[in-house]
Scaffold this motif. Structure first.
Motif, PDB file in Angstrom:
ATOM      1  N   VAL A 257       7.173  -9.668  -0.743  1.00 38.97           N
ATOM      2  CA  VAL A 257       8.275  -9.328  -0.318  1.00 38.97           C
ATOM      3  C   VAL A 257       8.334  -8.801   1.015  1.00 38.97           C
ATOM      4  N   LEU A 258       6.698  -9.471   2.006  1.00 40.42           N
ATOM      5  CA  LEU A 258       6.446  -9.070   3.062  1.00 40.42           C
ATOM      6  C   LEU A 258       6.847 -10.604   4.050  1.00 40.42           C
ATOM      7  N   ALA A 259       7.503  -9.882   4.750  1.00 33.31           N
ATOM      8  CA  ALA A 259       7.850 -11.635   5.523  1.00 33.31           C
ATOM      9  C   ALA A 259       5.836 -11.892   6.419  1.00 33.31           C
ATOM     10  N   PRO A 260       5.884 -13.339   6.807  1.00 32.94           N
ATOM     11  CA  PRO A 260       4.525 -13.923   7.001  1.00 32.94           C
ATOM     12  C   PRO A 260       4.321 -13.094   7.746  1.00 32.94           C
ATOM     13  N   GLY A 261       2.610 -13.050   7.864  1.00 29.08           N
ATOM     14  CA  GLY A 261       2.077 -12.005   9.005  1.00 29.08           C
ATOM     15  C   GLY A 261       2.749 -10.372   8.944  1.00 29.08           C
ATOM     16  N   GLY A 262       2.962  -9.846   7.883  1.00 31.26           N
ATOM     17  CA  GLY A 262       3.224  -8.665   7.041  1.00 31.26           C
ATOM     18  C   GLY A 262       2.014  -8.050   6.908  1.00 31.26           C
ATOM     19  N   GLN A 263       1.328  -7.088   6.762  1.00 32.37           N
ATOM     20  CA  GLN A 263       0.925  -5.746   6.916  1.00 32.37           C
ATOM     21  C   GLN A 263       0.438  -4.767   5.639  1.00 32.37           C
ATOM     22  N   LEU A 264       0.016  -5.256   4.640  1.00 34.44           N
ATOM     23  CA  LEU A 264      -0.239  -4.565   4.393  1.00 34.44           C
ATOM     24  C   LEU A 264      -2.218  -3.735   3.552  1.00 34.44           C
ATOM     25  N   VAL A 265      -0.463  -2.126   3.734  1.00 32.49           N
ATOM     26  CA  VAL A 265      -2.064  -0.922   3.699  1.00 32.49           C
ATOM     27  C   VAL A 265      -2.191   0.049   1.674  1.00 32.49           C
ATOM     28  N   PHE A 266      -3.555   0.016   1.605  1.00 24.84           N
ATOM     29  CA  PHE A 266      -3.373   0.839   0.753  1.00 24.84           C
ATOM     30  C   PHE A 266      -4.183   2.249   0.445  1.00 24.84           C
TER      31      PHE A 266
ATOM     32  N   VAL B 212      -8.690   5.965  11.491  1.00 20.17           N
ATOM     33  CA  VAL B 212      -8.817   5.464  10.205  1.00 20.17           C
ATOM     34  C   VAL B 212      -8.262   3.564  11.672  1.00 20.17           C
ATOM     35  N   SER B 213      -7.055   3.907  11.854  1.00 17.88           N
ATOM     36  CA  SER B 213      -6.225   3.385  12.852  1.00 17.88           C
ATOM     37  C   SER B 213      -5.939   1.634  11.580  1.00 17.88           C
ATOM     38  N   VAL B 214      -4.925   2.476  10.743  1.00 19.91           N
ATOM     39  CA  VAL B 214      -4.920   1.173  10.024  1.00 19.91           C
ATOM     40  C   VAL B 214      -3.480   0.917   9.953  1.00 19.91           C
ATOM     41  N   LEU B 215      -2.283   1.543  10.606  1.00 13.13           N
ATOM     42  CA  LEU B 215      -1.217   1.280  10.919  1.00 13.13           C
ATOM     43  C   LEU B 215      -0.946  -0.135  11.797  1.00 13.13           C
ATOM     44  N   PRO B 216       0.108  -0.678  12.121  1.00 10.02           N
ATOM     45  CA  PRO B 216       0.424  -1.311  13.595  1.00 10.02           C
ATOM     46  C   PRO B 216       0.483  -0.193  14.360  1.00 10.02           C
ATOM     47  N   GLY B 217       0.090  -0.824  15.984  1.00  8.33           N
ATOM     48  CA  GLY B 217      -0.069   0.679  17.256  1.00  8.33           C
ATOM     49  C   GLY B 217       1.038   0.699  17.428  1.00  8.33           C
ATOM     50  N   GLU B 218       2.578  -0.898  17.201  1.00  9.58           N
ATOM     51  CA  GLU B 218       3.575  -0.282  17.519  1.00  9.58           C
ATOM     52  C   GLU B 218       4.169  -0.551  16.295  1.00  9.58           C
ATOM     53  N   MET B 219       5.207   0.803  15.266  1.00 11.24           N
ATOM     54  CA  MET B 219       6.565   0.549  15.086  1.00 11.24           C
ATOM     55  C   MET B 219       8.088   0.701  14.630  1.00 11.24           C
TER      56      MET B 219
END
Length: 256
Positions: free
Chosen positions: A151-160, A52-59
């Motif tokens: 609580v997310l920084a600008p550009g932050g990602q939400l996955v649920f 599904v590739s929903v998380l950032p590629g580099e964490m």
């Protein structure tokens, strides 16, 4: 963290009791297998992240929070990928299991007893917020989504990941999902099951809610059960979930 006065007899307290007194006993024994996974797998059907590739590629170094972490196996996967996760959950029993798994697997990160509808974190503290059947199902989205945005920084990602609205329309208490629509879509908000409350907004309402708090939706994946499935569930069969989506994954990014 104490619950708000208006919620003590409401869904938060009801759901906390459900998890501490009933559900944790069923989910605790699953924790070891979940923690042992080498790849994050999503939801009932164990859908692999590589699919599904929903998380950032580099964490590496990413500040992450898991909202409603339960036994924290998703946070464990994030930590293995190089992120710096924090897990928060309302259930003391679930967090006790998470602590035990940390000791067993030698993988430690903060675990917080608290309410995802009122997060005890600073504005902009995280780069990634994740919820897999945690806050995404058990908390009011009109409360937890604004908190995730805060609580997310600008550009932050939400996955649920949550139940799909179609599943919610067909869900039956104590039985597997029907092939017939059992409740109206218009006005659907929460499912009261007596001892617990789950929240499933229709797609349009969820989309508008996310946009109203600064999120841009990047993907919506309707999950299909694999063939063969590794197990069946009391609430939904694999056959049903191969015809219609029982769950879905949302991927959104905070503008800025």
């Amino acid at each position: 963290m104490p619950l708000r006065d208006g919620d003590r007899a409401g869904h938060l307290e009801l759901n906390r009791r459900y998890w501490d007194e009933e559900a944790a006993a069923a989910h605790g024994p699953l924790a070891r297998d979940h923690w042992a996974r080498t790849e994050i797998r999503w939801g009932l059907w164990g859908t692999p992240e590589s699919e599904v590739s929903v998380l950032p590629g580099e964490m590496t170094g990413a500040r992450a929070v898991e909202l409603g972490c339960g036994t924290a196996y998703v946070s464990a996967g994030l930590a293995r990928a190089g992120a710096q996760p924090v897990g928060i959950d309302l259930s003391e029993r679930q967090l006790a299991t998470a602590h035990a798994m940390q000791e067993e697997f030698g993988l430690r990160f903060p675990l917080v007893l608290g309410d995802a509808e009122r997060l005890p974190f600073a504005d902009g503290a995280f780069d990634l917020a994740v919820s897999e059947y945690g806050a995404s199902l058990w908390c009011d989205p009109r409360r937890w989504i604004p908190e995730a945005a805060r609580v997310l920084a600008p550009g932050g990602q939400l996955v649920f990941l949550r139940y799909s609205p179609l599943f919610a329309l067909c869900a039956r208490p104590g039985e597997q999902a029907s092939a017939a629509l059992l409740r109206p879509l218009f006005g659907m908000d929460r499912l009261d099951w007596g001892g617990r409350v789950e929240f499933v907004l229709p797609h349009g309402e969820m989309l508008r809610l996310l946009r109203s708090h600064g999120f841009v939706v990047e993907d919506l994946i309707e999950v299909r059960a694999p063939r063969p499935a590794h197990r069946e569930y009391a609430e939904v069969s694999a056959g049903w979930a191969r015809r219609w989506p029982s769950e879905e994954i949302w991927k959104a990014r905070l503008a800025g």
